[in-house]
Design a protein around this motif. Structure first.
Motif, PDB file in Angstrom:
ATOM      1  N   ALA A  43      42.976 -79.294  43.502  1.00 13.85           N
ATOM      2  CA  ALA A  43      42.997 -80.753  43.617  1.00 13.85           C
ATOM      3  C   ALA A  43      43.975 -81.342  42.608  1.00 13.85           C
ATOM      4  CB  ALA A  43      41.596 -81.314  43.377  1.00 13.85           C
ATOM      5  N   ILE A  44      44.482 -82.532  42.904  1.00 13.89           N
ATOM      6  CA  ILE A  44      45.395 -83.239  41.999  1.00 13.89           C
ATOM      7  C   ILE A  44      44.673 -84.471  41.464  1.00 13.89           C
ATOM      8  CG2 ILE A  44      47.594 -84.474  41.823  1.00 13.89           C
ATOM      9  CD1 ILE A  44      48.699 -82.670  43.978  1.00 13.89           C
ATOM     10  N   ASP A  45      44.616 -84.591  40.153  1.00 13.21           N
ATOM     11  CA  ASP A  45      43.868 -85.684  39.537  1.00 13.21           C
ATOM     12  C   ASP A  45      44.478 -87.048  39.843  1.00 13.21           C
ATOM     13  OD1 ASP A  45      41.948 -84.011  38.273  1.00 13.21           O
ATOM     14  OD2 ASP A  45      43.463 -83.487  36.781  1.00 13.21           O
ATOM     15  N   ARG A  46      45.803 -87.154  39.723  1.00 15.46           N
ATOM     16  CA  ARG A  46      46.482 -88.413  40.013  1.00 15.46           C
ATOM     17  C   ARG A  46      47.809 -88.141  40.709  1.00 15.46           C
ATOM     18  NH1 ARG A  46      45.917 -91.997  34.412  1.00 15.46           N
ATOM     19  NH2 ARG A  46      43.640 -92.142  34.399  1.00 15.46           N
ATOM     20  N   VAL A  47      48.023 -88.817  41.814  1.00 15.70           N
ATOM     21  CA  VAL A  47      49.299 -88.733  42.505  1.00 15.70           C
ATOM     22  C   VAL A  47      49.584 -90.120  43.071  1.00 15.70           C
ATOM     23  CG1 VAL A  47      48.185 -87.933  44.635  1.00 15.70           C
ATOM     24  CG2 VAL A  47      50.636 -87.576  44.312  1.00 15.70           C
ATOM     25  N   GLY A  48      50.836 -90.548  42.982  1.00 16.57           N
ATOM     26  CA  GLY A  48      51.165 -91.882  43.476  1.00 16.57           C
ATOM     27  C   GLY A  48      52.561 -92.303  43.073  1.00 16.57           C
ATOM     28  N   ILE A  49      52.709 -93.592  42.735  1.00 10.40           N
ATOM     29  CA  ILE A  49      54.027 -94.133  42.386  1.00 10.40           C
ATOM     30  C   ILE A  49      53.986 -94.737  40.988  1.00 10.40           C
ATOM     31  CG2 ILE A  49      54.636 -94.556  44.792  1.00 10.40           C
ATOM     32  CD1 ILE A  49      54.020 -97.501  44.373  1.00 10.40           C
ATOM     33  N   LYS A  50      55.161 -94.740  40.324  1.00 12.73           N
ATOM     34  CA  LYS A  50      55.288 -95.289  38.970  1.00 12.73           C
ATOM     35  C   LYS A  50      56.428 -96.295  38.932  1.00 12.73           C
ATOM     36  CE  LYS A  50      54.765 -93.192  35.180  1.00 12.73           C
ATOM     37  NZ  LYS A  50      54.892 -92.329  33.980  1.00 12.73           N
ATOM     38  N   ASP A  51      56.269 -97.248  38.006  1.00 14.23           N
ATOM     39  CA  ASP A  51      57.354 -98.172  37.637  1.00 14.23           C
ATOM     40  C   ASP A  51      57.905 -98.964  38.818  1.00 14.23           C
ATOM     41  OD1 ASP A  51      57.155 -97.390  35.005  1.00 14.23           O
ATOM     42  OD2 ASP A  51      58.690 -95.852  35.171  1.00 14.23           O
ATOM     43  N   ILE A  52      57.013 -99.507  39.621  1.00 12.33           N
ATOM     44  CA  ILE A  52      57.444-100.428  40.670  1.00 12.33           C
ATOM     45  C   ILE A  52      57.102-101.839  40.200  1.00 12.33           C
ATOM     46  CG2 ILE A  52      55.262-100.149  41.946  1.00 12.33           C
ATOM     47  CD1 ILE A  52      56.892-100.685  44.515  1.00 12.33           C
ATOM     48  N   ARG A  53      58.046-102.768  40.338  1.00 14.79           N
ATOM     49  CA  ARG A  53      57.872-104.121  39.808  1.00 14.79           C
ATOM     50  C   ARG A  53      57.560-105.121  40.919  1.00 14.79           C
ATOM     51  NH1 ARG A  53      63.080-104.907  36.017  1.00 14.79           N
ATOM     52  NH2 ARG A  53      64.053-103.933  37.830  1.00 14.79           N
ATOM     53  N   VAL A  76      46.070 -92.098  43.084  1.00 13.16           N
ATOM     54  CA  VAL A  76      44.771 -91.743  43.641  1.00 13.16           C
ATOM     55  C   VAL A  76      44.509 -90.258  43.378  1.00 13.16           C
ATOM     56  CG1 VAL A  76      44.719 -93.499  45.444  1.00 13.16           C
ATOM     57  CG2 VAL A  76      45.789 -91.276  45.908  1.00 13.16           C
ATOM     58  N   HIS A  77      43.253 -89.879  43.537  1.00 15.33           N
ATOM     59  CA  HIS A  77      42.869 -88.470  43.473  1.00 15.33           C
ATOM     60  C   HIS A  77      43.167 -87.837  44.828  1.00 15.33           C
ATOM     61  CE1 HIS A  77      39.926 -85.193  44.161  1.00 15.33           C
ATOM     62  NE2 HIS A  77      40.197 -84.888  42.905  1.00 15.33           N
ATOM     63  N   LEU A  78      43.735 -86.638  44.805  1.00 11.68           N
ATOM     64  CA  LEU A  78      44.055 -85.934  46.050  1.00 11.68           C
ATOM     65  C   LEU A  78      43.199 -84.678  46.158  1.00 11.68           C
ATOM     66  CD1 LEU A  78      46.019 -86.113  48.508  1.00 11.68           C
ATOM     67  CD2 LEU A  78      47.430 -84.418  47.319  1.00 11.68           C
ATOM     68  N   PRO A  79      42.361 -84.568  47.207  1.00 13.73           N
ATOM     69  CA  PRO A  79      41.516 -83.385  47.364  1.00 13.73           C
ATOM     70  C   PRO A  79      42.352 -82.109  47.512  1.00 13.73           C
ATOM     71  CG  PRO A  79      40.793 -85.160  48.804  1.00 13.73           C
ATOM     72  CD  PRO A  79      42.115 -85.578  48.245  1.00 13.73           C
ATOM     73  N   HIS A  80      41.730 -80.990  47.256  1.00 18.19           N
ATOM     74  CA  HIS A  80      42.436 -79.710  47.244  1.00 18.19           C
ATOM     75  C   HIS A  80      42.986 -79.320  48.607  1.00 18.19           C
ATOM     76  CE1 HIS A  80      39.406 -77.287  49.394  1.00 18.19           C
ATOM     77  NE2 HIS A  80      38.518 -78.077  48.822  1.00 18.19           N
ATOM     78  N   GLU A 118      42.162 -93.006  51.494  1.00 20.06           N
ATOM     79  CA  GLU A 118      41.033 -92.110  51.745  1.00 20.06           C
ATOM     80  C   GLU A 118      40.759 -91.211  50.541  1.00 20.06           C
ATOM     81  OE1 GLU A 118      41.770 -90.029  55.379  1.00 20.06           O
ATOM     82  OE2 GLU A 118      42.529 -91.800  56.398  1.00 20.06           O
ATOM     83  N   SER A 119      40.638 -91.861  49.382  1.00 19.32           N
ATOM     84  CA  SER A 119      40.440 -91.111  48.146  1.00 19.32           C
ATOM     85  C   SER A 119      39.147 -91.555  47.476  1.00 19.32           C
ATOM     86  CB  SER A 119      41.619 -91.339  47.189  1.00 19.32           C
ATOM     87  OG  SER A 119      41.414 -90.657  45.969  1.00 19.32           O
ATOM     88  N   GLU A 120      38.515 -90.624  46.781  1.00 18.61           N
ATOM     89  CA  GLU A 120      37.270 -90.932  46.079  1.00 18.61           C
ATOM     90  C   GLU A 120      37.513 -91.650  44.757  1.00 18.61           C
ATOM     91  OE1 GLU A 120      36.538 -86.784  43.623  1.00 18.61           O
ATOM     92  OE2 GLU A 120      35.821 -86.918  45.686  1.00 18.61           O
TER      93      GLU A 120
END
Length: 291
Positions: A43-53, A76-80, A118-120
């Motif tokens: 699983a991935i603890d955090r995945v997403g986007i950074k530094d968008i204004r 978001v958290h990404l399941p395994h 669809e993340s917990e």
């Protein structure tokens, strides 16, 4: 004549609009790679986007709204068993809320992000400059001073929580230097960073006022000579180590029932050393009460 023949040949070779549309995959037939399964079982603890204004509106204590620009990090958290997340949905959420992004809508945006992806669990950071119109202590001349503010939102199993982080620039004067020197004392600009999780509503200005009240002296955007004399002497009469600063601020945060947890940090950018002095206190009142 030759160019006419070439154009005619090219037109004959080009596919008709009907043929082109037949060769383009429809939305239903295009593969959704992100939603495919992953076999590594990590699983991935955090995945997403950074530094968008994006533009935001922040209401201040006077009842006015400040229109500013915030930098967002959204995860978001990404399941395994999922290969990837849908990055475009983060941007879509920001754009859907764009006319009304504010403190009030921040928690709603958190919930929507977790649901649409669809993340917990989800995490949003919204960092922006916040301005206060300050009056010089003697002459009363007005000027703006900016503060670095971050809203940090977490949502887990549908329950959102919000923390506020404020970086407050202040002046600190060394007690040791004042004690051992025949005249004068070295002082420096300091950054006090306070992160709080609240139980109730708290104005940003209240948190900033609390920090500035415990510094050797607060900062101002504009000072006349009479004001400069005042702040110099005020700092001299209120010497503080970094240890003093974080303890005094923590004492006030301990007394405020609206504060559920906090981290207070002070960093002095030393004027006679090539390093900073640093101190930090962390406390979770809710965890202590539960334990």
């Amino acid at each position: 004549m030759e160019s006419t023949l070439r154009s005619t040949a090219a037109a004959a070779a080009a596919p008709s609009p009907q043929a082109a549309s037949q060769n383009t995959p429809s939305r239903q037939t295009m593969a959704d790679v992100q939603a495919s399964a992953d076999s590594r079982r990590i699983a991935i603890d955090r995945v997403g986007i950074k530094d968008i204004r994006h533009p935001v509106r922040i209401q201040d204590r006077s009842g006015l709204e400040q229109h500013t620009v915030a930098t967002f990090n959204m995860y978001v958290h990404l399941p395994h068993d999922f290969k990837g997340t849908h990055m475009s949905r983060f941007v879509a959420i920001l754009n859907n809320h764009q006319p009304e992004i504010s403190v009030r809508t921040f928690k709603d945006m958190l919930r929507e992000m977790a649901e649409r992806l669809e993340s917990e669990a989800g995490h949003i950071e919204m960092r922006f400059p916040f301005f206060i119109n300050k009056l010089a202590p003697v002459t009363g001349v007005a000027s703006l001073l900016d503060y670095d503010v971050t809203f940090i939102g977490e949502v887990k199993q549908g329950q959102p929580s919000l923390s506020i982080r404020v970086v407050v620039p202040v002046t600190s004067l060394c007690p040791c230097s004042k004690q051992i020197s025949a005249y004068g004392a070295h002082n420096q600009r300091s950054h006090v960073t306070v992160t709080v999780r609240t139980r109730g509503f708290l104005w940003l200005e209240e948190l900033i006022d609390l920090v500035e009240s415990q510094a050797s002296c607060e900062l101002f955007g504009l000072l006349k000579r009479a004001d400069e004399k005042f702040v110099t002497e005020h700092a001299y009469d209120n010497p503080k180590f970094v240890e003093d600063t974080v303890r005094d601020i923590a004492g006030l945060l301990n007394q405020d029932e609206r504060i559920a947890a906090y981290v207070v940090e002070s960093e002095n950018f030393e004027s006679i050393h090539n390093h900073s002095a640093y101190a930090m206190i962390e406390r979770d009142k809710d965890a202590e009460a539960a334990g």
